[in-house]
Design an enzyme around this catalytic site. Sequence first.
Site, PDB file in Angstrom:
ATOM      1  N   ASP B 432       3.531  85.341 105.172  1.00  0.00           N
ATOM      2  CA  ASP B 432       3.143  85.943 106.425  1.00  0.00           C
ATOM      3  C   ASP B 432       1.634  86.159 106.340  1.00  0.00           C
ATOM      4  O   ASP B 432       1.053  86.094 105.263  1.00  0.00           O
ATOM      5  CB  ASP B 432       3.891  87.267 106.549  1.00  0.00           C
ATOM      6  CG  ASP B 432       3.481  88.032 107.769  1.00  0.00           C
ATOM      7  OD1 ASP B 432       3.313  87.385 108.811  1.00  0.00           O
ATOM      8  OD2 ASP B 432       3.322  89.253 107.677  1.00  0.00           O
ATOM      9  N   ARG B 824      -8.178  89.423 115.461  1.00  0.00           N
ATOM     10  CA  ARG B 824      -6.926  89.579 116.200  1.00  0.00           C
ATOM     11  C   ARG B 824      -7.294  89.980 117.606  1.00  0.00           C
ATOM     12  O   ARG B 824      -8.115  90.854 117.823  1.00  0.00           O
ATOM     13  CB  ARG B 824      -6.080  90.682 115.590  1.00  0.00           C
ATOM     14  CG  ARG B 824      -5.530  90.351 114.261  1.00  0.00           C
ATOM     15  CD  ARG B 824      -5.045  91.608 113.595  1.00  0.00           C
ATOM     16  NE  ARG B 824      -3.879  92.166 114.270  1.00  0.00           N
ATOM     17  CZ  ARG B 824      -2.640  91.789 114.016  1.00  0.00           C
ATOM     18  NH1 ARG B 824      -2.424  90.847 113.145  1.00  0.00           N
ATOM     19  NH2 ARG B 824      -1.615  92.339 114.625  1.00  0.00           N
ATOM     20  N   GLY B 905       2.332  84.873 113.407  1.00  0.00           N
ATOM     21  CA  GLY B 905       2.500  84.971 114.843  1.00  0.00           C
ATOM     22  C   GLY B 905       1.167  84.928 115.562  1.00  0.00           C
ATOM     23  O   GLY B 905       1.110  84.957 116.789  1.00  0.00           O
ATOM     24  N   THR B 975       5.508  73.564 119.258  1.00  0.00           N
ATOM     25  CA  THR B 975       5.706  72.265 118.631  1.00  0.00           C
ATOM     26  C   THR B 975       6.665  72.385 117.451  1.00  0.00           C
ATOM     27  O   THR B 975       7.443  71.486 117.178  1.00  0.00           O
ATOM     28  CB  THR B 975       4.370  71.695 118.156  1.00  0.00           C
ATOM     29  OG1 THR B 975       3.383  72.065 119.092  1.00  0.00           O
ATOM     30  CG2 THR B 975       4.431  70.220 118.019  1.00  0.00           C
ATOM     31  N   ASP B1032       9.342  89.486 109.197  1.00  0.00           N
ATOM     32  CA  ASP B1032       9.469  88.568 108.068  1.00  0.00           C
ATOM     33  C   ASP B1032      10.820  88.674 107.391  1.00  0.00           C
ATOM     34  O   ASP B1032      11.098  87.949 106.448  1.00  0.00           O
ATOM     35  CB  ASP B1032       8.385  88.863 107.032  1.00  0.00           C
ATOM     36  CG  ASP B1032       7.015  88.876 107.648  1.00  0.00           C
ATOM     37  OD1 ASP B1032       6.721  87.941 108.411  1.00  0.00           O
ATOM     38  OD2 ASP B1032       6.248  89.810 107.395  1.00  0.00           O
ATOM     39  N   SER B1339     -13.989  60.096 110.453  1.00  0.00           N
ATOM     40  CA  SER B1339     -13.441  59.787 111.770  1.00  0.00           C
ATOM     41  C   SER B1339     -12.002  60.269 111.915  1.00  0.00           C
ATOM     42  O   SER B1339     -11.493  60.399 112.998  1.00  0.00           O
ATOM     43  CB  SER B1339     -13.490  58.278 111.998  1.00  0.00           C
ATOM     44  OG  SER B1339     -12.724  57.658 110.993  1.00  0.00           O
TER      45      SER B1339
END
Lengths: 372, 1361
Positions: B432, B824, B905, B975, B1032, B1339
């Site tokens: 975490d 944050r 998070g 994702t 967690d 690149s």
Amino acid sequence: MMASSYNAKDENGHHPGSVDSSGPSAVKSKKSDNTDFKQQRLPAWQPILTAGTVLPAFFMIGLIFIPIGIGLFVTSNNIKEFEIDYTGVDMSSPCFNCSQNYSWNSTSACTCSVPFTLDQPFESNVFMYYGLSNFYQNHRRYVKSRDDSQLNGDKSSLQKPSKECEPYQTSDKKPIAPCGAIANSLFNDTLELFYIHPNGSRIAIHLGKTGIAWWTDKHVKFRNPGGNDNNLSVVFQNTSKPVNWRKHVYELDPTDPENNGFINEDFIVWMRTAALPTFRKLYRIIQKKKVNMTPTLPPGNYSLEVTYNYPVRSFDGRKRMILSTISWMGGKNPFLGIAYITVGSACFFLGVVLLIIHHKYGNRNNNTDIPN
Amino acid sequence: MDHVHWVRHRCLQLISTDSRRGWYSPSSLPPKSSLDTQDPLVQRLIGKRRVVVSRWGPHHAEYHSVSKGYRNNSIRTTKYSLISFIPMNLFQQFHRAANLYFLFLVLLNWVPVVEAFQKEITMIPLAVVLTVIAFKDAMEDYRRYRYDKKINNTLTHVYCGKQQRYVERRWAEVCVGDLVRLCCNEIIPADMVLLHSSDPNGMCHIETANLDGETNLKQRQVVHDLPQQESEFIPENFNSRIECENPNNDLRRFRGFMEHPGKVRVGLHSENLLLRSCTVRNTETVIGIVVYAGHETKAMQNNSGPRYKKSKLERRLNIDVLWSVALLLLMCLIAAVGHGHWLSGLKDTIFMIPDDTPPALAGFYMFWTMIIVLQVLIPISLYVSIEIVKLGQIYFIQNDLDLYNPRLDTGVQCRALNITEDLGQIQYLFSDKTGTLTENRMLFRRCTVAGTEYPHHENAVSLEQYEQACGDADPSHTLRSRSSRKSLSCKSLSCNRSSVSLNTLTAESDTHSPHDTLRRHTPGAFSSTMECAVVPDPQLQVRLGALSSPMCSPHRQEAAELSHILDFFLALAVCNTVVVSSPTQPRHMVQMPVVRTPLRFLEEKKALLQKLNLPSFPYSPNHSTDTPSSLTKKLFFRCRSTSYFAPQTLITTPQSPTTPICASSNTSSSPSTPALMHSGAWGENVEDLQQAKDDGADETDSDDEDEAEELLYEAESPDEAALVQAAKAYGCTLLGRSPEQILVAVPGTGPLTIPLLHVLPFHSARKRMSVVVRHPFTGEVVVYTKGADNVIMELADEGEDGISREVIERTQRHLDQYAREGLRTLCVAKKVLEEQEYKVWLKRHEFAETSIENREELLLESAERLETNLTLLGATGIVDRLQEEVPETIEALQEAGIKVWVLTGDKQETAINIAFACKLLRPTDQLLTFNCDNKEASEALLHELQHEVRPFTKGGESEDDWSSCDFVLVIDGRTLDFALQKELQGPFLELTCCCRSVICCRSTPLQKSQVVQLVRNKLKVMTLAIGDGANDVSMIQVADVGIGISGQEGMQAVMSSDFAISRFKYLRKLILVHGHWCYARLANMILYFFYKNVMFVNLLFWYQFFCGFSGSTMTNSWVLIFFNLLFTSVPPLVYGVLDKDVSSGTLLDLPDLYQSGQNSQAYLPSTFWLTMLDAFYQSLVCFFIPYFAYAGSDIGVFSFGSPINGSALLIILLHQVIESRTLTWLHAGLLLFSALFYYVFVFVFSVICVTCSSPANPIGIETKMMSDPLYYFVCGLTTVLALLPRMLLRVFCNTFCPSDLVRAQKMEKLPPEDYFSRVRQWRDNKATKKLSPRHIPQSLTVNADAPNLTDCIPEAGAVLS
């Protein structure tokens, strides 16, 4: 033996440990003690086994073992041993007839006489053994089939032998004394030795019956019930003899009350079951003659008189008579000496190999033992 | 003895499956349907509810019928009573497979045909094991009994109806329905509903440290609308019924209602419940009615035993135990067949007991006999030994001073007792971020208000100063840094926006101590100390200063901005749940003062309103004020909340005042952007500013000194405290808080009481919290919301005009920038409610509040309804400093070959920045960003990324280390969801395998655990999860090893963890040293155990070839049983606890030594079989040398065993000396002791045992054998020959191809200088090896949708360099 060092380095530096900067606090702290034990810092010997460190050990082992081996070998070679098989398997064998005809049920004794020749004189005390082969005295159930308390003179056990003795516990509703399979199968051949003097006369050689059992067995483990002084036939009155026996236990050696009943030494020796299927048991001791310088058994012809009572051919067994002088290391056995010499030389050789390795690799390792 | 719970626990698990309820498994299903069902309440009363009535109230008769079934408050945590101990303990112990195996053997030995030993003897191992464990259980139970007794006999005050007063009673005698009176600092004896509090607000504070370790105070509230609130509480008059749910283990939930005599129902919730074993704080006396007692209390229901996990090594071990079983069966089979064969060739033998068993059957019997004879082959004592060893290992881990945190007075807490060795095999580490890598001690760093950024350079400088001062570790540094800050405040303002180097932040180490001693005495969770102080931004200060300064600023547009700023700080000060207390009276709340409004206030207020250009509203008498300096010292009365409603009806301003002003400002002001305008303003009155700034600094300083002594803020989350501190620095000081109102000092006016209408607390699903207040100036109902930026941004109302959109856009830009700096971010927004609108909402909200069944869901819904169309006020950036030694730790862990993943998070940019700061990311690393909006795209991108990465991994495959270097994957939560789907799992994992590290941002707790699970299950690797917060917990539970950090966020993570540490840095030693040691020790010990048993048992097996496979043994059965149980069992235990291959210093210096554990080098299948082979060889030697030495002689069965046993003992003990790496006096002593023990035993046995142990009568055997020199020659030769191959193997291995461990051992023997140079050389070699193949073209930057990331990386890198 190996290189050693007390690894106390970096132990002190790594523990700025005693961080007691928080001052005197009355509160009981959970902080553990800074002791070597709790912090796993006990001084330790940390051997690393490398060619360099074990090398001396190998040389040492070599140097110690080879002389021991030679000593053992020589001692063993000095022991004189004579062995003769009298089972009577071959037709030519003098005991062939006895072995053919004899079974446990036969009533009359069968005797045979086996001649043999000693090439060398046997000095000092000579031990006479009988040897049995293919005789599994170490079979689990056979070993168990005895009652130690009965043999120790316990009267209640005498009357009521242990269950372990089954099926040799009772016969004719009377308890068997001594009970069990071991006692039942007691070796009962009688061996006598005669020296055939070159002039043809047969001289009986005196065979000592006592001193063949362990002292502890004779005096502690085996006892006649009710003490050794009593009339044994009275003590064993209500017992029956083992099935295969011809005579009662109190008739084993009527001549010597100290060697009769349970404390009969032939019986005691038999009761100590042998570890391996081929074994020998001490039968008699031929004391060396005190009077003159003649050897105990001079070279020459001898005759072994066998009262053939013990059938072994049904299970392919063999019976032998062995004469042996003994040394501090017991009977003749070249194995240990050879093994010591072999292992010692191997260690010495390995030491040399390690020395070479150490010279070739050890130095290189010290410089570049960083993985790359 | 604390750690012997596991046996009991394991048994428990076996017996009752439902005892496995963890902390987070819901005790009952969410009663969603209960609202719909039309069941009459009465029915449910019996099943699901409990009714509680007062014992001495009017419902006396009902009391007895109702409370019959309830348990009283005595607790009994013992498992056994004196009578039930033996049967129950035995019953439980026989649930273990090992014991059952023993029992089976014992029973087998009772079957006459297969009997091998005397019956008593086979029972010995079982008896010993059972006795040892029973003793352990008994001790443990006795300890619990004494503890229970102590608890049960604690006294408390319970109302007695007969005596009409509170009498002292033992806790055990408290019953449900009793009225209990508690004073301040007393411990609550049972779960009670709060009925009365001496606090005029009907509040009470409790500290739940005993329950969950959280030291901050929690508010509890007297049940609403209780008739006799004001006056003295009269127990007789309390005649309400309480109905609540049945006991459960959910600490945060309590549902029920109280029915007053008039059938009025008041909802009860967790706010009304005082939990057992918590402490009453800040309140003189409280009275409550007991609803749950004894084992039904939530505290007791949560009392779960220690956790049991199976370690990797143990799984491996179990396989090998099965191999041993196979070996055993094979050996027995050989013996069975051999016996049958041997029998069939015999007939009429004198030595056979007449038996008509056919050979085949005899062979079958022999099979079972041999199982008894060779039983020790299966190392059952191994299980007991392993457990003892683990206890020892845990003892040493817990005693390690290097893992001891003097600040918190905690060391490592080992909660799982049987996975110590897993620490040595970790391959993946999931961490975490907040609170784990960082301190979770928040510092306000900068903010943006209404689209204008206030960089707070001073703050940055002062932070650095503070750090430096801290670096000196001078006890007087508080003063020094203070003065230095003052002097520095005049210096030039360097405009380097990334002046906060996170690196320097981490330089701080244990220097909190001066504060910490203070903190320990006044255990406010996030109290105002120097580190929280904020230096205000001069520009912002000037603006805000306009409020208090006498001169008016007439510009309307500035006024609008001013009102924004004021709202912003008001929101910071108000929108939280911070409790104010004063340090001089620890744990005693500052009373909410009430003062009659002086006349002066009105004028001030009018002036202020004019400045703000707000429509003035009628004066209300309840806004109180005083001169700010003397304010807190004065006491004023409490305002009745009801009185607010009178003036409120008057204020019905039709439109929200701020919006039109903003709009007008837009039209009136010049088209230039506000930012330009600010800079212009900046340039114009520099002198003014400077002046103001100095003033401001002085002012805040004096403020600080004044108020730091007065106020302590205790917040539930550190962010809140930081924000309140920030607001305080700008004069918006939170002075006090009660359920109905908040006392805030506002610059320019002085203390204001703000009526607090509602608090919508933080919820992880909403990711925000809100307060509904009546605005102090306008009197409108205002919602202030504070929350995660993405959430607030979504909810922010773009409005029809351009201004708010522009504010949003600019704020977003600032937010991105903050995130890049690793700050944050939190957004603050507000919403003005129409009175009508509010009423509508209020109605539904009240319904939600009073509903009993699914209150939580309804409240959530209600909050979501309110938090829409927000006006964005601004955003804050909070620094969360890295914990000390985090970069070093992460570097060491990575060097050790552990892949470190960060699951956070936080925002992507924040995460990346922190990753840079803690050296997870290096400037040369290639960042792969994997952000997508849908599955197809993510699939495509995944393939693209793989394609990009592949050439580098392929090309480097020859050099093995190269495959895992220099790519770092960053993936965001959305994702991640796609990647976790079945089809993409494979490619995703493949990709991650090519990366050195993976950072998952914006991940939910569920995702965290899913990721861990995926990696663990698919890659079959050992995973470790470390975290500190409730989010967690799932991850910690899923991973092979879960580590909780006992930090700022309570103990939930710790409660679910296997190990608990207090700082991230301790992970380094815990894993690299203790993990390595534990693994190596245990693995070697297990191998040794296998070896020992196989070696010894095979001696018996070889003998079978010479006794007709009859199951005969050449060893006395006592010796046979004791050999493993007594003579050779202690040295391996010490070996397992104390052996040390490499010292801790070297292990820390050379982290890659850890890899030996990762690859399970100490215990591979090959090492196992090698050990078995060696055992076979040794037993062969150990049997056949005596065999040949005694062959043909008159040796007896048990005399033959004597040298064999003697040399076996020597071999086994010396084998350990060869295998062990250290030999302390303890080892040497125990080895000697073992040998002596054996010889003394057999010697005494052979002297005194005349008729015992029947067939193997030992009398005279040992004395006879040991007086024979041959015995010693046999033993010597056997020992040397048996150990020779093992010795040679070690020598050749160590000489030709020494493992890293051996190299390290060699290095340790060098003198210190050489050692250090060697360590450097080693590390250099490693480094060059890793770096050499690096030739990545620049690149290769694959960015899906975050193009701004590319420029942030070199920048962040620059910061580092």
